[in-house]
Design an enzyme around this catalytic site. Structure first.
Site, PDB file in Angstrom:
ATOM      1  N   CYS A   4       0.818  -1.222   0.000  1.00 16.89           N
ATOM      2  CA  CYS A   4       0.000   0.000   0.000  1.00 16.89           C
ATOM      3  C   CYS A   4       0.848   1.265   0.000  1.00 16.89           C
ATOM      4  O   CYS A   4       0.399   2.312  -0.462  1.00 16.89           O
ATOM      5  CB  CYS A   4      -0.921   0.016   1.213  1.00 16.89           C
ATOM      6  N   HIS A  39      -3.943   6.909   1.393  1.00 19.54           N
ATOM      7  CA  HIS A  39      -4.125   5.610   0.741  1.00 19.54           C
ATOM      8  C   HIS A  39      -5.528   5.126   1.079  1.00 19.54           C
ATOM      9  O   HIS A  39      -5.959   5.183   2.241  1.00 19.54           O
ATOM     10  CB  HIS A  39      -3.071   4.623   1.240  1.00 19.54           C
ATOM     11  N   ASN A  88     -10.056  -0.672  -2.473  1.00 17.17           N
ATOM     12  CA  ASN A  88      -8.652  -0.464  -2.129  1.00 17.17           C
ATOM     13  C   ASN A  88      -7.795  -1.014  -3.280  1.00 17.17           C
ATOM     14  O   ASN A  88      -7.788  -2.219  -3.527  1.00 17.17           O
ATOM     15  CB  ASN A  88      -8.366  -1.209  -0.818  1.00 17.17           C
TER      16      ASN A  88
HETATM   17  O1  UT7 Z   1      -4.610  -1.451   2.407  1.00 18.46           O
HETATM   18  C1  UT7 Z   1      -4.195  -2.529   3.172  1.00 18.46           C
HETATM   19  C2  UT7 Z   1      -4.439  -2.271   4.568  1.00 18.46           C
HETATM   20  N1  UT7 Z   1      -5.674  -2.890   4.955  1.00 18.46           N
HETATM   21  C3  UT7 Z   1      -6.462  -2.256   5.785  1.00 18.46           C
HETATM   22  O2  UT7 Z   1      -6.190  -1.143   6.146  1.00 18.46           O
HETATM   23  C4  UT7 Z   1      -7.647  -2.989   6.328  1.00 18.46           C
HETATM   24  C5  UT7 Z   1      -7.870  -2.616   7.759  1.00 18.46           C
HETATM   25  N2  UT7 Z   1      -8.933  -3.388   8.379  1.00 18.46           N
HETATM   26  C6  UT7 Z   1     -10.209  -3.236   8.030  1.00 18.46           C
HETATM   27  O3  UT7 Z   1     -10.523  -2.458   7.158  1.00 18.46           O
HETATM   28  C7  UT7 Z   1     -11.252  -4.014   8.793  1.00 18.46           C
HETATM   29  O4  UT7 Z   1     -10.632  -4.736   9.807  1.00 18.46           O
HETATM   30  C8  UT7 Z   1     -12.073  -4.981   7.908  1.00 18.46           C
HETATM   31  C9  UT7 Z   1     -13.003  -4.183   7.030  1.00 18.46           C
HETATM   32  C10 UT7 Z   1     -11.155  -5.833   7.070  1.00 18.46           C
HETATM   33  C11 UT7 Z   1     -12.918  -5.909   8.761  1.00 18.46           C
HETATM   34  O5  UT7 Z   1     -13.743  -5.154   9.598  1.00 18.46           O
HETATM   35  P1  UT7 Z   1     -13.810  -5.484  11.153  1.00 18.46           P
HETATM   36  O6  UT7 Z   1     -14.797  -4.574  11.722  1.00 18.46           O
HETATM   37  O7  UT7 Z   1     -12.415  -5.406  11.702  1.00 18.46           O
HETATM   38  O8  UT7 Z   1     -14.353  -6.958  11.168  1.00 18.46           O
HETATM   39  P2  UT7 Z   1     -13.715  -8.266  11.810  1.00 18.46           P
HETATM   40  O9  UT7 Z   1     -12.581  -8.763  10.988  1.00 18.46           O
HETATM   41  O10 UT7 Z   1     -13.483  -8.042  13.259  1.00 18.46           O
HETATM   42  O11 UT7 Z   1     -14.916  -9.269  11.651  1.00 18.46           O
HETATM   43  C12 UT7 Z   1     -16.181  -9.037  12.308  1.00 18.46           C
HETATM   44  C13 UT7 Z   1     -17.167 -10.063  11.808  1.00 18.46           C
HETATM   45  C14 UT7 Z   1     -16.641 -11.485  11.829  1.00 18.46           C
HETATM   46  O12 UT7 Z   1     -17.699 -12.355  12.148  1.00 18.46           O
HETATM   47  P3  UT7 Z   1     -17.892 -12.906  13.648  1.00 18.46           P
HETATM   48  O13 UT7 Z   1     -16.626 -13.666  13.958  1.00 18.46           O
HETATM   49  O14 UT7 Z   1     -18.073 -11.700  14.501  1.00 18.46           O
HETATM   50  O15 UT7 Z   1     -19.087 -13.760  13.522  1.00 18.46           O
HETATM   51  C15 UT7 Z   1     -16.233 -11.719  10.410  1.00 18.46           C
HETATM   52  O16 UT7 Z   1     -16.270 -13.106  10.050  1.00 18.46           O
HETATM   53  O17 UT7 Z   1     -17.487  -9.794  10.452  1.00 18.46           O
HETATM   54  C16 UT7 Z   1     -17.302 -10.965   9.678  1.00 18.46           C
HETATM   55  N3  UT7 Z   1     -16.926 -10.581   8.326  1.00 18.46           N
HETATM   56  C17 UT7 Z   1     -17.817 -10.323   7.360  1.00 18.46           C
HETATM   57  N4  UT7 Z   1     -19.165 -10.356   7.353  1.00 18.46           N
HETATM   58  C18 UT7 Z   1     -19.788 -10.044   6.202  1.00 18.46           C
HETATM   59  C19 UT7 Z   1     -15.681 -10.399   7.831  1.00 18.46           C
HETATM   60  N5  UT7 Z   1     -15.756 -10.024   6.537  1.00 18.46           N
HETATM   61  C20 UT7 Z   1     -17.075  -9.972   6.231  1.00 18.46           C
HETATM   62  C21 UT7 Z   1     -17.788  -9.653   5.052  1.00 18.46           C
HETATM   63  N6  UT7 Z   1     -19.130  -9.697   5.087  1.00 18.46           N
HETATM   64  N7  UT7 Z   1     -17.162  -9.300   3.912  1.00 18.46           N
END
Ligand code: UT7
Length: 349
Positions: free
Chosen positions: A116, A276, A306
């Site tokens: 990134c 970014h 992204n």
């Molecule tokens: O450019 C590269 C750098 N990358 C980033 O900057 C990404 C930074 N991180 C993020 O943007 C966020 O962490 C994400 C958008 C990737 C994820 O959001 P989050 O609020 O951190 O979600 P999480 O990973 O804690 O997951 C929460 C829940 C989980 O389910 P349970 O375990 O609570 O039942 C995941 O399985 O959301 C679930 N989940 C989804 N649900 C529906 C994860 N991805 C999805 C999805 N759709 N696409």
């Protein structure tokens, strides 16, 4: 004294728009979840038959070169940032040189990774070559074809909904006046595997263990790509989203303030911040930290997702095209991502 100015900008995104609803057909996700957690509404995916990282990069570059009024023969150096190259090797630098029909000039081509923050790393490298007087015109590209390597099942949903394809390019040119005022670069490999595309690779289980990668399975072609990886479908990127998010919201303001401090400036001097495009929530957090107005931050993750190394040059080009960056403005670029690597740049327009 030599300075580096941006003489031309261009970007290209594929025609194919993939909306959140389209992904719902492939995995257990929803438009609401994606918008709430990331701000993304749609992204572009390149054509499997017609496009690669290099072909997209060439289109962005043609536009940047035309806008800069620089002839291809006058490009002294090509720098290409991508984590999704056409080939493992050679890198996209020589491929884009060929695609742009620039091979006869035999300018050097450098491929950089840095995910990134690849564009900011590239900008800093280019700035050093221009400041020392070695080169006059440098073509810097950030381009990604993510859609070819994502896991479109529910298992990969936390990664696959975020990323999109596209390319951005800048022609950087020697000038008597600034230009790039400051670049700050950092990395910390402690959490290298927390946002990574590990297989296939040459690690041979050294870091991550024989059991997971089955590297003894030599009958399937050594240790680079094993039958176990294939059977487990263990060849997709993985991300610890929460760790990346938490670290990013600390490092973005830190590295921006570092650059500002080095120039005796403060956040109130920034006219336009191009973060970014990792996650709209991250950009909004950084905006609040720096006390910037909405019109001082350019976000397009809603439309493009992204695009990793391409995200800053695409956003910068869009902001410039929209007339939001004027002569004399202080433009700040900042990125954080896999590695972890991060960086910032301050540019007097
Ligand atoms: O450019 C590269 C750098 N990358 C980033 O900057 C990404 C930074 N991180 C993020 O943007 C966020 O962490 C994400 C958008 C990737 C994820 O959001 P989050 O609020 O951190 O979600 P999480 O990973 O804690 O997951 C929460 C829940 C989980 O389910 P349970 O375990 O609570 O039942 C995941 O399985 O959301 C679930 N989940 C989804 N649900 C529906 C994860 N991805 C999805 C999805 N759709 N696409």
């Amino acid at each position: 004294m030599n300075y580096t100015k941006i003489a031309g900008l261009g970007y290209y995104v594929p025609e194919n728009i993939v909306r959140n609803e389209d992904l719902v057909n492939l995995m257990d996700t929803s438009d609401e979840w994606i918008i709430e957690r990331t701000g993304i509404e749609e992204r572009r995916y390149g054509s499997r038959m017609k496009e690669t990282t290099t072909t997209m990069a060439a289109k962005a570059s043609e536009l940047a070169l035309e806008r800069a009024g620089v002839d291809k023969k006058d490009i002294d150096f090509i720098i290409f940032a991508t984590l999704s190259p056409d080939y493992f090797f050679p890198g996209c630098g020589v491929l884009v040189q060929r695609e742009l029909k620039m091979t006869e000039y035999e300018a050097p081509a450098l491929d950089i990774r840095n995910q990134c923050s690849g564009f900011i790393y590239g900008l800093s490298i280019a700035d050093q070559f221009i400041k020392t007087g070695q080169y006059r015109n440098i073509l810097l590209i950030g381009a990604e074809m993510h859609s070819m390597g994502l896991d479109f099942t529910t298992r990969g949903r936390n990664v696959s909904v975020i990323f999109g394809d596209g390319a951005g390019a800048a022609v950087l040119q020697r000038s008597d006046e600034p230009g790039i005022l400051q670049t700050c670069l950092h990395s910390n490999g402690t959490h290298a595997e927390e946002l990574a595309f590990i297989n296939p690779g040459s690690h041979s289980g050294y870091h991550l263990g024989v059991e997971r990668f089955g590297y003894d399975d030599r009958k399937y072609g050594g240790t680079f790509l094993t039958q176990k990886m294939w059977e487990d479908e263990d060849y997709y990127p993985n991300m610890n989203g929460q760790l990346v998010f938490k670290t990013a919201v600390t490092k973005f303001p830190e590295v921006i303030n570092e650059a500002l401090n080095m120039q005796g400036l403060s956040a109130s001097d920034i006219n336009m911040l191009i973060p970014h495009q990792a996650n709209l929530r991250i950009s909004q957090f950084v905006q609040r930290q720096l006390k910037l107005r909405d019109d001082q931050v350019w976000n397009n993750i809603q439309r493009f997702g992204n695009t990793t190394a391409a995200s800053i040059p695409i956003a910068l080009t869009e902001a410039w095209e929209a007339g939001k960056i004027k002569e004399g403005d202080l433009v700040c670029l900042a990125a954080f991502g896999s590695g972890f690597t991060w960086g910032s740049a301050l540019i007097r327009w």
